[in-house]
Write an enzyme that holds these catalytic residues in place. Sequence first.
Site, PDB file in Angstrom:
ATOM      1  CG  HIS A 169      -0.210   0.380   2.287  1.00  0.00           C
ATOM      2  ND1 HIS A 169      -0.073  -0.609   3.722  1.00  0.00           N
ATOM      3  CD2 HIS A 169       0.024   1.383   3.130  1.00  0.00           C
ATOM      4  CE1 HIS A 169       0.475   0.193   4.320  1.00  0.00           C
ATOM      5  NE2 HIS A 169       0.661   1.133   4.263  1.00  0.00           N
ATOM      6  CG  ASP A 200       0.081  -3.987   3.036  1.00  0.00           C
ATOM      7  OD1 ASP A 200       0.371  -4.036   1.723  1.00  0.00           O
ATOM      8  OD2 ASP A 200      -0.267  -2.945   3.624  1.00  0.00           O
ATOM      9  CB  SER A 273       3.455   2.247   5.796  1.00  0.00           C
ATOM     10  OG  SER A 273       2.326   1.247   6.215  1.00  0.00           O
TER      11      SER A 273
END
Length: 358
Positions: A169, A200, A273
Amino acid sequence: MATMPRLLFLVPVLVGLAAPPALAQSEPFRVVNRTTAPALALHAVRSGRGDWGGNLLNRGPLAPGAFFALRPSEGAGCSFDLRLVLQDGQEIVRRNTDICTDRTVVMTLSGAARPVVPAPDGKPTPLPAPAAATARPGVAPGARPNPQARASTGTGFVVGPDQVLTNHHVVEGCSRIFVRAADGRTLPVPQAPASDARRDLALVRAPGNPGPALAFRANPVRRGESVVTYGFPLAGLLSSGPTLTTGEVSALSGLADNQTQFQISAPVQQGNSGGPLLDRQGNVVGVIVSKLNAARIAQRTGDIPQNVNFAVKGTEALDFLRRNGVQPVLRESPGEERSAAEVGEQVHPSTVFIRCER
């Protein structure tokens, strides 16, 4: 022009940690039929929902070149899955579309169409999608970031020569990607990353030696072990340099018993992230991916959860890297722990800042 029905969505409980542009989530956005065939069906649901919901084109087909306007409900979030079914028997599916970044979503057959075949009940059933993702334009050597571009940021870490691991993402939907190494050099990414949306995870090629490869832990991780995060949260608001936090492995599975993730108590924020989750010997045990949305949970339960965050397990990352031709470095972690400061100093040269321009 088509009408603007109000859509209802479930309340999201997870927050991705890539730092997005700040736009109101409830503003209208448009879906454009950029094909030569009328569309008979349009579906738009919050990403991760198990079904496509109802057909929004209940007043007739969407002509080529026309658009359909939608207004999400409050709290629906920015990430949507879209599906356009054409009159000629093809469909276009776009997943994890960030409508807060781009209010006009163009549906085109280029690299995105899948043939459909009739099912026994007469409804179209799509054939399996190809495994390879559609390539996006790379960045020319010597190119520099555009300060005027809409951009989001995240973290990554070096796993092999010129190879950086991050979250899917973080780099999904980027027109240009840049990696900033620990020594301050900005490296353009010349080709589309290899991605695994289910886990992911994404593998970014950043020529120019972004740093030494970090080692992954070879022995199993136990519940209650101390861990360290290292990354770039809230870029532009906090320090421009990396931030270190500490905590423990709270559970050996993620939200809804997700066996591909750990639950951790180490604090993380947007921008973390894709960063490494490390044991106290400096070996990678996971990849930071998301945090529980405390405000949403408080609205539903009346209680505010504390430090409930998630990381993709290192074993999942190792499998992803091997499938993409990277031979990771493995290392056993002895029982003796090092200080968090020593772990940070060890991983600093290998942790990078990622900029995604759209």
